[in-house]
Design a protein around this motif. Sequence first.
Motif, PDB file in Angstrom:
ATOM      1  N   MET A   1       8.994  -6.815 129.031  1.00 56.79           N
ATOM      2  CA  MET A   1       8.738  -7.533 127.797  1.00 56.79           C
ATOM      3  C   MET A   1       9.071  -6.608 126.634  1.00 56.79           C
ATOM      4  SD  MET A   1       5.201  -9.279 126.416  1.00 56.79           S
ATOM      5  CE  MET A   1       5.229 -10.597 127.593  1.00 56.79           C
ATOM      6  N   ASN A   2       9.799  -7.107 125.672  1.00 56.24           N
ATOM      7  CA  ASN A   2      10.150  -6.368 124.473  1.00 56.24           C
ATOM      8  C   ASN A   2       8.875  -5.999 123.722  1.00 56.24           C
ATOM      9  OD1 ASN A   2      10.769  -5.826 121.719  1.00 56.24           O
ATOM     10  ND2 ASN A   2      12.757  -6.803 121.984  1.00 56.24           N
ATOM     11  N   ALA A   3       8.787  -4.736 123.274  1.00 54.66           N
ATOM     12  CA  ALA A   3       7.580  -4.250 122.597  1.00 54.66           C
ATOM     13  C   ALA A   3       7.245  -5.056 121.341  1.00 54.66           C
ATOM     14  CB  ALA A   3       7.743  -2.772 122.254  1.00 54.66           C
ATOM     15  N   GLY A   4       8.230  -5.651 120.691  1.00 55.78           N
ATOM     16  CA  GLY A   4       7.988  -6.440 119.495  1.00 55.78           C
ATOM     17  C   GLY A   4       7.225  -7.728 119.773  1.00 55.78           C
ATOM     18  N   ILE A   6       4.646  -7.893 122.048  1.00 55.31           N
ATOM     19  CA  ILE A   6       3.345  -7.606 122.660  1.00 55.31           C
ATOM     20  C   ILE A   6       2.200  -8.213 121.856  1.00 55.31           C
ATOM     21  CG2 ILE A   6       1.712  -5.763 123.221  1.00 55.31           C
ATOM     22  CD1 ILE A   6       4.124  -4.090 124.094  1.00 55.31           C
ATOM     23  N   ILE A   7       2.097  -7.887 120.586  1.00 58.37           N
ATOM     24  CA  ILE A   7       0.980  -8.376 119.764  1.00 58.37           C
ATOM     25  C   ILE A   7       1.041  -9.889 119.599  1.00 58.37           C
ATOM     26  CG2 ILE A   7      -0.165  -8.244 117.508  1.00 58.37           C
ATOM     27  CD1 ILE A   7      -0.544  -5.748 119.340  1.00 58.37           C
ATOM     28  N   PRO A   8       2.210 -10.481 119.276  1.00 56.23           N
ATOM     29  CA  PRO A   8       2.245 -11.951 119.197  1.00 56.23           C
ATOM     30  C   PRO A   8       1.849 -12.620 120.512  1.00 56.23           C
ATOM     31  CG  PRO A   8       4.182 -11.035 118.144  1.00 56.23           C
ATOM     32  CD  PRO A   8       3.468  -9.891 118.821  1.00 56.23           C
ATOM     33  N   PHE A   9       2.248 -12.057 121.655  1.00 57.82           N
ATOM     34  CA  PHE A   9       1.894 -12.638 122.946  1.00 57.82           C
ATOM     35  C   PHE A   9       0.384 -12.577 123.157  1.00 57.82           C
ATOM     36  CE2 PHE A   9       1.485 -12.708 127.586  1.00 57.82           C
ATOM     37  CZ  PHE A   9       2.259 -13.824 127.880  1.00 57.82           C
ATOM     38  N   ILE A  10      -0.233 -11.462 122.789  1.00 56.48           N
ATOM     39  CA  ILE A  10      -1.692 -11.328 122.904  1.00 56.48           C
ATOM     40  C   ILE A  10      -2.382 -12.341 121.996  1.00 56.48           C
ATOM     41  CG2 ILE A  10      -3.656  -9.791 122.446  1.00 56.48           C
ATOM     42  CD1 ILE A  10      -1.782  -7.466 123.307  1.00 56.48           C
ATOM     43  N   ILE A  11      -1.885 -12.508 120.778  1.00 51.18           N
ATOM     44  CA  ILE A  11      -2.476 -13.469 119.840  1.00 51.18           C
ATOM     45  C   ILE A  11      -2.349 -14.894 120.384  1.00 51.18           C
ATOM     46  CG2 ILE A  11      -2.197 -14.497 117.535  1.00 51.18           C
ATOM     47  CD1 ILE A  11      -1.475 -11.613 116.581  1.00 51.18           C
TER      48      ILE A  11
END
Length: 148
Positions: A1-4, A6-11
């Motif tokens: 998964m692209n690091a960019g 990570i946070i949107p996926f968690i949200i």
Amino acid sequence: MNAGWIIPFIIIGGALQSCGAAMNGQLNKYVVNPWLASAVSFALITLFFLGASLIMPHPLPTREQLAQMPWWAVVGGLVGAVQVYAGLTLVNKVGAGPFVGFTVTAALVTSLLVDHFGWFRMQPHALNPGRIIGGLLLVGGIGLIAKF
């Protein structure tokens, strides 16, 4: 998964958790038996991930990796089942807002302890005033949501 992502996926996962609790509450309402409703919920999850693992079967663990795995690592799903069961049986009684608020607050406070003490082989992250204040703000926030 692209690091960019990570946070949107968690949200997105957090937002979907709120929807999932409400959906599971309705599942329990119509299936009537909370144990059966939990089984239905987990059967769909199991089928989804079995299908995904058939589509993308690699990597697979080595014997050495499995031998080094702590005994409690496989219990994580059962621990998560407690949350699913709670959602099935309690979200309709308290409402989605308080239910998710209590869930998130309890999860965050516990996470602070897991981080601080390095439980479950996590890299320790010491408690500090900012983390403590953030946890207290969450506790205060859920108090307000539950009250009003």
